[in-house]
Design a protein around this motif. Structure first.
Motif, mmCIF file in Angstrom:
data_model
loop_
_atom_site.group_PDB
_atom_site.id
_atom_site.type_symbol
_atom_site.label_atom_id
_atom_site.label_comp_id
_atom_site.label_asym_id
_atom_site.label_seq_id
_atom_site.Cartn_x
_atom_site.Cartn_y
_atom_site.Cartn_z
ATOM 1 N N THR A 158 -100.682 -90.778 -6.902
ATOM 2 C CA THR A 158 -101.822 -89.972 -7.327
ATOM 3 C C THR A 158 -101.306 -88.803 -8.154
ATOM 4 O O THR A 158 -100.508 -88.002 -7.646
ATOM 5 C CB THR A 158 -102.596 -89.430 -6.108
ATOM 6 N N PRO A 159 -101.687 -88.707 -9.419
ATOM 7 C CA PRO A 159 -101.215 -87.579 -10.241
ATOM 8 C C PRO A 159 -101.476 -86.240 -9.560
ATOM 9 O O PRO A 159 -102.558 -86.006 -9.024
ATOM 10 C CB PRO A 159 -102.026 -87.718 -11.538
ATOM 11 N N GLY A 160 -100.450 -85.393 -9.557
ATOM 12 C CA GLY A 160 -100.566 -84.086 -8.923
ATOM 13 C C GLY A 160 -99.979 -84.032 -7.535
ATOM 14 O O GLY A 160 -99.676 -82.951 -7.027
ATOM 15 N N ALA A 161 -99.811 -85.193 -6.896
ATOM 16 C CA ALA A 161 -99.185 -85.226 -5.574
ATOM 17 C C ALA A 161 -97.680 -85.021 -5.721
ATOM 18 O O ALA A 161 -97.088 -85.399 -6.731
ATOM 19 C CB ALA A 161 -99.475 -86.551 -4.874
ATOM 20 N N PRO A 162 -97.021 -84.426 -4.721
ATOM 21 C CA PRO A 162 -95.589 -84.159 -4.836
ATOM 22 C C PRO A 162 -94.756 -85.434 -4.709
ATOM 23 O O PRO A 162 -95.246 -86.473 -4.244
ATOM 24 C CB PRO A 162 -95.308 -83.207 -3.673
ATOM 25 N N THR A 163 -93.525 -85.345 -5.128
ATOM 26 C CA THR A 163 -92.561 -86.431 -4.948
ATOM 27 C C THR A 163 -91.859 -86.255 -3.609
ATOM 28 O O THR A 163 -91.426 -85.148 -3.267
ATOM 29 C CB THR A 163 -91.521 -86.427 -6.083
ATOM 30 N N VAL A 164 -91.759 -87.336 -2.850
ATOM 31 C CA VAL A 164 -91.049 -87.316 -1.568
ATOM 32 C C VAL A 164 -89.688 -87.969 -1.771
ATOM 33 O O VAL A 164 -89.605 -89.116 -2.217
ATOM 34 C CB VAL A 164 -91.852 -88.054 -0.474
ATOM 35 N N VAL A 165 -88.636 -87.230 -1.462
ATOM 36 C CA VAL A 165 -87.266 -87.715 -1.619
ATOM 37 C C VAL A 165 -86.751 -88.190 -0.266
ATOM 38 O O VAL A 165 -86.822 -87.465 0.733
ATOM 39 C CB VAL A 165 -86.345 -86.606 -2.172
ATOM 40 N N VAL A 166 -86.238 -89.430 -0.229
ATOM 41 C CA VAL A 166 -85.723 -90.011 1.006
ATOM 42 C C VAL A 166 -84.277 -90.427 0.781
ATOM 43 O O VAL A 166 -83.986 -91.239 -0.104
ATOM 44 C CB VAL A 166 -86.543 -91.245 1.440
ATOM 45 N N ARG A 167 -83.374 -89.869 1.585
ATOM 46 C CA ARG A 167 -81.965 -90.231 1.480
ATOM 47 C C ARG A 167 -81.376 -90.682 2.813
ATOM 48 O O ARG A 167 -80.296 -91.226 2.857
ATOM 49 C CB ARG A 167 -81.163 -89.037 0.937
ATOM 50 N N ASP A 186 -93.292 -79.351 -6.261
ATOM 51 C CA ASP A 186 -93.410 -80.765 -6.630
ATOM 52 C C ASP A 186 -92.498 -81.686 -5.834
ATOM 53 O O ASP A 186 -92.423 -82.873 -6.133
ATOM 54 C CB ASP A 186 -93.087 -80.940 -8.124
ATOM 55 N N ARG A 187 -91.793 -81.163 -4.838
ATOM 56 C CA ARG A 187 -90.835 -82.003 -4.117
ATOM 57 C C ARG A 187 -90.868 -81.712 -2.633
ATOM 58 O O ARG A 187 -90.925 -80.571 -2.201
ATOM 59 C CB ARG A 187 -89.418 -81.766 -4.658
ATOM 60 N N LEU A 188 -90.802 -82.797 -1.841
ATOM 61 C CA LEU A 188 -90.647 -82.730 -0.392
ATOM 62 C C LEU A 188 -89.497 -83.654 0.000
ATOM 63 O O LEU A 188 -89.411 -84.773 -0.498
ATOM 64 C CB LEU A 188 -91.921 -83.181 0.325
ATOM 65 N N ASP A 189 -88.617 -83.193 0.884
ATOM 66 C CA ASP A 189 -87.516 -84.021 1.372
ATOM 67 C C ASP A 189 -87.862 -84.546 2.759
ATOM 68 O O ASP A 189 -88.220 -83.768 3.651
ATOM 69 C CB ASP A 189 -86.218 -83.216 1.434
ATOM 70 N N LEU A 190 -87.747 -85.866 2.945
ATOM 71 C CA LEU A 190 -88.016 -86.480 4.240
ATOM 72 C C LEU A 190 -86.713 -86.610 5.020
ATOM 73 O O LEU A 190 -85.764 -87.250 4.554
ATOM 74 C CB LEU A 190 -88.646 -87.863 4.051
ATOM 75 N N THR A 191 -86.655 -85.996 6.199
ATOM 76 C CA THR A 191 -85.456 -86.035 7.041
ATOM 77 C C THR A 191 -85.857 -86.327 8.486
ATOM 78 O O THR A 191 -87.035 -86.265 8.846
ATOM 79 C CB THR A 191 -84.694 -84.701 6.972
ATOM 80 N N SER A 192 -84.841 -86.613 9.293
ATOM 81 C CA SER A 192 -85.105 -86.950 10.698
ATOM 82 C C SER A 192 -85.379 -85.721 11.549
ATOM 83 O O SER A 192 -85.890 -85.843 12.668
ATOM 84 C CB SER A 192 -83.915 -87.714 11.272
ATOM 85 N N GLY A 193 -85.024 -84.542 11.041
ATOM 86 C CA GLY A 193 -85.269 -83.308 11.777
ATOM 87 C C GLY A 193 -85.636 -82.200 10.818
ATOM 88 O O GLY A 193 -85.447 -82.309 9.603
ATOM 89 N N PRO A 194 -86.180 -81.081 11.344
ATOM 90 C CA PRO A 194 -86.574 -79.978 10.464
ATOM 91 C C PRO A 194 -85.352 -79.322 9.825
ATOM 92 O O PRO A 194 -84.315 -79.152 10.462
ATOM 93 C CB PRO A 194 -87.303 -79.024 11.406
ATOM 94 N N LEU A 195 -85.487 -78.930 8.541
ATOM 95 C CA LEU A 195 -84.395 -78.271 7.834
ATOM 96 C C LEU A 195 -84.561 -76.757 7.834
ATOM 97 O O LEU A 195 -83.574 -76.027 7.762
ATOM 98 C CB LEU A 195 -84.314 -78.782 6.390
#
Length: 587
Positions: A158-167, A186-195
């Motif tokens: 969806t235009p305007g939604a942030p990018t989710v980065v998964v590593r 514009d960016r969210l990082d997905l991790t197993s615990g809070p950063l």
């Protein structure tokens, strides 16, 4: 007075031309192609033309697409030639097949920007359709290459939604909780615990079957689609199934733990139909704060697992799909895997001298995946250096090593950057035992003598290298390499190579690399007693450094001591590359 009818859309000139060409094509190949009805104009001025393709003579295999003797399709003509026409079915019999999008649209163009030629017209589209049916019936499609195959074959964004980065690896056997940390708007990082304190929860729901019709755009569509295990287009059901109930429960529980007025995110981990044992395909979505607040209010009144019937407003809540930058190592292949610089991946590299060559070399090996980089340069950045060195206005007045370290950390989160005192500091004596590579880009006599000392270290594992360019243009490059096990120092290798080059007429353009620069070969960047320096631009230095880094990459797997010479194409120097392997004249 009678009510006036709204004017119907009209075919534009491009659509008229394509329809005329299609009519001529169908008349010429009437046995194989037939226009079965009148064209109609729909929303967006899209023109739908019903057609039929005769497939009797197409080869079939048991595992291939089960096609009938005649297959009916809708050919859609967009109002602009910038977008290729597309083809879709009026059924979902092909849903789940590789390169079928959302159950009924055929993926004729994998990359329209490179494959669609508007001047080729409708004939090329029909040919593509014919080839698609032929390949599908013969089972020639590789399902593992259908990137978005698990979710209807299309990118959900969806235009305007942030990018989710998964590593990190994502659990996909049981429901779990991930954490999303903002890295800007514009960016969210997905991790197993809070950063950090801004991290917020996002439920991760495994889906053990593909979603050939996609994941929908509202909550009720998503719940219906995750519960459906068939390729038939499902209708909304009055009672949710186990998967949609698990999703709803997880969303409600997570919403209770996030502040009022915030969006609620979630992640679906969807099994790939062709690779069930592999890591799942991921989708990340969110509900706007207003919808999330409705869910929070409902969860406060009832336990998340017993929400009961949802309001129509919540059921129709819009899902915004986030672009997902999936960088999990188990599913991605680096774009430079087969290039020379891949030899730097996972290595520890020292770079002494962070100027015209060193600052660019540091960025190139960082992007290549070096795991640790040790920088050394006591110099300060001035405004004049921005013409050709890898710095910005914000770096002026800062130490080169400190500024370069800051820049490299913005390129990669996972790289370790150290700053060391310049050679001949005794702290660097063990660098040859610990590092994989030491690059001297200083043109410093003291640094060169210190490298000669490191070359004699009995447990040396590091490849030793010196990089330099010419004073007149910065378009000639020289790379001297001392491989582990080579007793000769870099200065000895350079001296022997220089004697050979100076005695070889065909290498005359490279003679200047060993000659003292003439007064006109250097410039004084400021009046007074400024230190003479070489001529050269950022384009010259980046190009020459990149060539030297590539040449060094070819050496890292099986290092050979010697000297590389190179010249940029615009110099006209031949040979553009020449390698002089080191030989000991005393042997």
């Amino acid at each position: 007075m009678s009510k006036r009818k709204k004017p119907r859309g009209q075919l534009n000139s491009w659509q008229q031309k394509q329809l005329k060409e299609l009519t001529v094509l169908a008349a010429r190949h009437h046995r194989d192609l037939c226009i079965t009805g009148h064209s109609r104009i729909g929303p967006g001025n899209l023109v739908t033309v019903p057609i039929s393709i005769r497939t009797v003579d197409m080869p079939r295999v048991q595992e291939g697409l089960p096609i009938k003797e005649f297959e009916d399709f809708d050919l859609i003509l967009p109002p602009t030639p910038a977008v290729p026409p597309w083809v879709q079915t009026r059924h979902t019999r092909f849903a789940g097949t590789p390169h079928v999008l959302q159950g009924n649209r055929l993926c004729l163009y994998l990359d329209p920007t490179r494959e669609w030629d508007p001047t080729a017209g409708i004939t090329s589209v029909v040919n593509r359709l014919w080839e698609w049916i032929t390949d599908a019936a013969a089972n020639k499609f590789d399902p593992t290459t259908a990137l978005y195959h698990p979710v209807g074959g299309v990118l959900h964004y969806t235009p305007g939604a942030p990018t989710v980065v998964v590593r990190e690896p994502v659990p996909h056997h049981t429901p779990s909780t991930g954490w999303l940390t903002p890295r800007g708007t514009d960016r969210l990082d997905l991790t197993s615990g809070p950063l950090n304190a801004q991290s917020h929860r996002a439920p991760i729901l495994p889906v053990d079957h593909p979603l050939p019709l996609g994941a929908g755009s509202t909550l009720t569509e998503l719940m219906t689609l995750v519960d459906s295990t068939t390729v038939d287009r499902p209708s909304a059901v009055s009672q949710s199934g186990a998967l949609s109930q698990a999703l709803l429960t997880a969303l409600a529980a997570s919403a209770l733990r996030t502040p009022e007025g915030t969006a609620q995110h979630f992640v679906l981990a969807i099994q790939h139909p062709a690779m069930p044992a592999n890591p799942p395909f991921l989708l990340a979505g969110r509900f706007q704060p207003s919808s999330s607040d409705m869910l929070r209010l409902l969860a406060r009144r009832r336990t998340p697992s017993r929400l009961g019937r949802l309001s129509d407003e919540l059921l129709q809540a819009t899902i915004e799909w986030c672009y997902l930058s999936d960088e999990r190592p188990e599913i991605t292949t680096r774009r430079d895997t087969q290039r020379p610089v891949h030899a730097f991946y996972g290595t520890h590299i020292h770079i002494w001298g962070c100027g015209g060559i060193g600052s660019w070399a540091a960025e190139l090996v960082t992007r290549a995946g070096a795991s640790r980089i040790t920088l050394s340069d006591p110099g300060l950045i001035t405004g004049g250096l921005l013409v050709r060195q890898n710095y910005t206005e914000d770096h002026i007045g800062t130490s080169k090593a400190v500024a370069l370290a800051q820049r490299l950390r913005t390129i990669r989160d996972d790289v370790t950057i150290d700053i060391a005192s310049p050679p001949p500091d005794s702290a660097l004596l063990e660098a040859a035992e610990h590092a994989d590579l030491i690059i001297d880009a200083t043109v410093s006599m003291a640094a060169g003598r210190f490298l000669d000392l490191l070359a004699q270290r009995p447990r040396r594992k590091a490849v030793l290298a010196q990089m330099a360019t010419d004073s007149l243009s910065a378009s000639l490059g020289i790379l001297t390499v001392a491989a582990p096990g080579t007793p000769a120092s870099l200065s000895t290798i350079d001296h022997i190579s220089g004697q050979h080059v100076l005695a070889t007429s065909s290498l005359e353009p490279y003679h200047r690399l060993w000659a003292e620069p003439a007064p006109s070969d250097e410039l004084r960047p400021a009046r007074g007693c400024s230190v003479p320096t070489f001529h050269g631009s950022a384009a010259d230095l980046l190009a020459t450094t990149a060539t030297l880094v590539n040449l060094l990459g070819t050496q890292m797997r099986h290092p050979i001591s010697g000297t590389h010479l190179c010249a940029q194409p615009h110099t006209g120097v031949l040979p553009a590359h020449h390698f002089l392997p080191h030989t000991n004249p005393d042997q």
